[in-house]
Motif scaffolding. Structure first.
Motif: not given
Ligand SMILES: Nc1ncnc2c1ncn2[C@@H]1O[C@H](COP(=O)(O)OP(=O)(O)OP(=O)(O)O)[C@@H](O)[C@H]1O
Ligand SMILES: [Mg+2]
Lengths: 509, 309
Positions: A64, A66-73, A79, A83
């Motif tokens: 996994t 995460k970028y800035n706390g959000n999942p970065l998929d 995409d 961000v």
């Protein structure tokens, strides 16, 4: 302690495999906001792959991000760009036929509708170029740019997209020290503005200069992360290769033979009418290494191509082993023992979608020992390729892998192996260590010294002044298509040479 | 100027347009596809499909509009099949293109025989009317240019639009980037597959419409293999026109004019074998294009397959 850290990018258990290779294995990595974080590792350690997986170029097998706390998929770079990530790739991703400006703005949406407002883009790009003091001709086609210039286009491309998180995969490998310092200036500036940077480089001085923290990768795994404090180069190479490496080469004393390569007043005018080379004359004796230093884009590439026969000189004459070769094709020159290691490995060095072994015999497939009946002797080709891959430590899962799938440094090793092992005796070597890790650089330097010892004639073209100075017997400096007098390396100070490289002498006159 | 000469010029211009329009539609369609990096070998088959389905739609419903829509639908569907096979299943662009050509040669010939043998009236009556542009149509000699049907005017708009699209729009720039270096385009967030799919579908629709123009406004009837190499002329015009709208326009016009001229030569009765007269346009086109613009300038990634890494 860990709760105080402001982690902007969090990688957990990232694994990425290719057929036959585990490029990344269970990678855990935290990047903190506002830091410059360097990834260090040998050629093929998995640095580029890790970055491409985050950026959405490769899908990952598991893990996994995460970028800035959000999942970065990220399913595609789109995409990641959305961000705020921006990546400069190890191998330029530019459209050769487009202008610099077009390359910078491609992929962007119009402010309104679909109209392409070149004027508006131009003034915005000019603003950035000025702010960061980058010299760039926006209307030149990229195919006419030197690699150093192309690198700048890539940098501006990312800057123009206002990226907050930059991934720079070996951005300095083709830059001169001055240019690299320019880039570091830009990085410092971005850092002040709050940007975070992942930096990849094999140049340890730079790494020590610019990094806040350093993570070492080996065979796809994270070995350790250290804070850049009180570290020395030796520490880094030890962490990376597992042993200390020195790049001090002891060049053998060799009895010089007759001239192997002579240039008499070579000049070249490009189709645009611009003089690219002007009265270039020098000669190199057998057993001698002549180095040409100079900032990229001053005619080095063209000079090499003229010697190699892929560009035709507008004037002057070239002699190989004492006989004139001006009207001979590249193939004929090869048959006379000339070998070429080009600076731009993607454009001139490799056929990306040919297999490793096909690339290895690219300069020799037609020779009798690779021919059987009317076709190729694939057995002999395989044997030969196997030997080279082994000897030059080209990391590849199989000989049948496409060359473009090798890591950058391993592509370079492939090109070197084929030129050096081809039974040649006049070598034009441009940027031989571009993108190599220091273990590999050590190896290449040793190979070059062996060539010298065997009495070969060697022209070394490099933008790395240290490299030129430590390998060459004599050297000269190229500036705007003119070469200086040749001099013995020990006869001039670095500062003096630096001045020549900047065109100093010319200005004094 | 004697009036006979005037008349001949008038005929010449008129038939130049008639010969040019179908191939120019196809060539524009092919150009769009190839700019995105996909070779379009299917132009001949697409024109044939367009010609047949336009004719059939018109025959059944009596409406030209339905005919046009049928041609466009046939083009879109074929384009989709091409896209999926080439982009998703990595089929060879050459093999797929040639396959489509052979398929439609057989299919349309077969359908046409079924219709013909049913004994029904096979001629469509309603030709697309000409739109006369006041004042301009009265200009001597070239007045004929301003009394054409709507599909001709539409084509003029399309040619101008395509040129602008490639040079003056963001999506045009992205499409060209996809054709030059898909990996570079993808790295800045351009969706390569989407762009190529769109280019193939739109290009195929235009090529099919080119065929439709033949049965809707010229022949009024479908004949087996009536496209007869025009798709390949369009294909050639793209290459020799150096992948620019302008070059393609010139190429198709030269071919149209040369064909018209060879007609006149036969009508006026100059004594050359008619096979030779038929050959002349092809030769003139190629010579003219080679001399005027030469080859080259193909998108760098044209024909190469793209694998997302
Ligand atoms: N597209 C691909 N297909 C197959 N194998 C690949 C591909 N890309 C990378 N690899 C393999 O994955 C491994 C890691 O490669 P990567 O490019 O990440 O190395 P790197 O650390 O960036 O090396 P370098 O310093 O030489 O750039 C190598 O063994 C390489 O051959
Ligand atoms: Mg790499």
């Amino acid at each position: 302690m860990s709760n105080r850290k402001d982690v902007i990018l969090e990688i957990r258990n990232l694994t990425k495999t290719f057929p036959g290779v585990i490029a990344n294995k269970d990678v855990d990595l935290d990047i903190e906001r506002g830091e410059v974080h360097t990834l260090l590792g040998e050629n093929g350690a998995g640095k580029s792959t890790l970055m491409k997986a985050i950026y959405g170029i490769y899908g990952m097998d598991s893990g996994t991000v995460k970028y800035n706390g959000n999942p970065l998929d990220a399913k595609s770079p789109k995409d990641a760009i959305a961000v705020g990530l921006g990546m400069i790739h190890q191998h330029f991703l530019l459209v050769q036929e487009f202008t610099v400006l077009e390359n910078i703005i491609m992929g962007l949406k119009a402010d309104k509708g679909i109209h392409l407002d070149l004027g508006k883009h131009r003034s915005r790009v000019e603003e950035i170029v000025e702010r960061f003091e980058i010299r760039l001709d926006l209307d030149e086609k990229v195919k006419n740019l030197s690699v150093g210039m192309q690198q700048k286009v890539e940098i501006v491309k990312v800057l123009y997209r206002n990226a907050k998180f930059l991934i720079l995969d070996e951005p300095t490998s083709v830059l001169t020290p001055q240019e690299s310092q320019g880039l570091f200036g830009i990085i410092e500036r971005l850092k002040k503005e709050g940007a975070t940077v992942i930096f990849i480089s094999h140049k340890l001085d730079e790494v020590l200069q610019i990094s806040d923290r350093i993570t070492v990768l080996r065979d796809g795994e994270v070995i350790e992360t250290v804070v850049n404090k009180d570290l020395r180069k030796d520490d880094l190479s030890a962490m990376m290769v597992g042993r200390e490496v020195t790049l001090d080469v002891d060049m053998p004393e060799v009895e010089l033979g007759p001239d192997g390569l002579e240039l008499d007043k070579i000049s070249l005018v490009n189709p645009g009418g611009k003089t690219v080379l002007k009265d270039v004359s020098f000669s190199i004796r057998k057993g001698e290494i002549l180095g040409i230093a100079g900032i990229d884009g001053n005619g080095q590439e063209e000079l090499a191509q003229v010697l190699w026969g892929t560009l035709k000189a507008s004037g002057g004459s070239i002699k190989l082993h004492g006989s004139t070769v001006d009207d001979l094709s590249t193939r004929k020159r090869m048959d006379m023992g000339m070998a070429y290691i080009p600076a731009d490995r993607k454009k001139e060095g490799l056929v990306g979608t040919f297999q490793v072994s096909e690339n290895i015999v690219l300069n020799s497939y037609y020779k009798p020992h690779f021919i059987k009946g009317l076709g190729q002797d694939f057995g002999a080709i395989r044997e030969y390729s196997e030997r080279l891959v082994q000897e030059y430590n080209v990391k590849t899962p199989a000989l049948s892998v496409w060359a473009k799938n090798l890591s950058g440094g391993n592509q370079q090793k492939l090109i070197l192996s084929r030129a050096i092992e081809g039974n040649n005796d006049v070598f034009i070597i441009a940027q031989p260590t571009w993108g190599l890790d220091i273990g590999a650089i050590e190896f290449v330097y040793r190979k070059i010294s062996e060539l010298k010892e065997a009495g070969k004639t060697i022209l070394l073209i490099s933008t790395d002044l240290e490299e030129v100075r430590s390998l060459s017997d004599r050297m000269c400096v190229i500036f705007e298509g003119e070469v200086s007098e040749t001099f013995r390396v020990q006869d001039k100070q670095v500062a003096e040479i630096g001045l020549l490289m900047a065109g100093g002498k010319r200005r004094e006159e | 100027m004697d009036s006979q000469f005037m008349i001949i010029i008038g005929i010449l211009l008129g038939s130049t347009i008639r010969y040019t329009v179908p191939i120019l539609y196809a060539a524009l369609g092919g150009l769009i596809t190839e700019k995105a990096g996909v070779l379009n070998f299917a132009l001949e088959g697409l024109m044939l499909a367009g010609a047949f389905f336009a004719y059939y739609g018109n025959l059944v419903t009596g409406s030209i509009l339905v005919g046009v829509l049928c041609a466009l639908a046939a083009g879109a569907l074929t384009g989709l099949i091409l896209s999926i096979s080439i982009l998703k299943y990595k089929a060879s662009q050459l093999v797929m293109g040639i396959g489509i050509n052979i398929f439609y040669l057989g299919l349309t010939g077969y359908f046409f025989r079924i219709i013909g043998s049913s004994g029904a009236e096979t001629m469509v009556d309603d030709l697309l009317g000409s739109i006369h542009i006041p004042l301009l149509e009265d200009i001597p000699l070239i007045g004929v240019l301003f009394e054409q049907n709507i599909l001709v005017y539409l084509l003029v708009v399309l040619v101008i639009f395509t040129a602008r699209f490639f040079n003056k729009t963001t999506i045009g720039l992205n499409l060209k980037a996809v054709g030059e270096n898909p990996y570079a385009a993808a790295a800045v967030g351009v969706d390569v597959i989407k762009n190529r799919t769109l280019a193939i579908v739109v290009g195929s629709m235009l090529a099919a419409l080119g065929g439709g123009v033949m049965t809707l406004t010229m022949a009024r009837v479908f004949l087996e293999n009536m496209v007869n190499g025009r798709g390949w002329i369009a294909f050639t015009a793209i290459i020799l026109g150096r992948y620019s709208s302008k070059g393609v326009l010139i190429g198709c016009l030269v071919f149209g004019a040369a064909t018209a001229l060879s007609d006149i030569v036969q009508i006026v009765g100059i004594d050359i074998p008619y096979q030779a007269a038929l050959m002349v346009p092809y030769i003139i086109t190629i010579v003219a294009l080679v001399l005027s613009v030469g080859g080259g300038n193909a998108p760098a990634a044209l024909g190469a397959r793209y694998d997302r890494e």
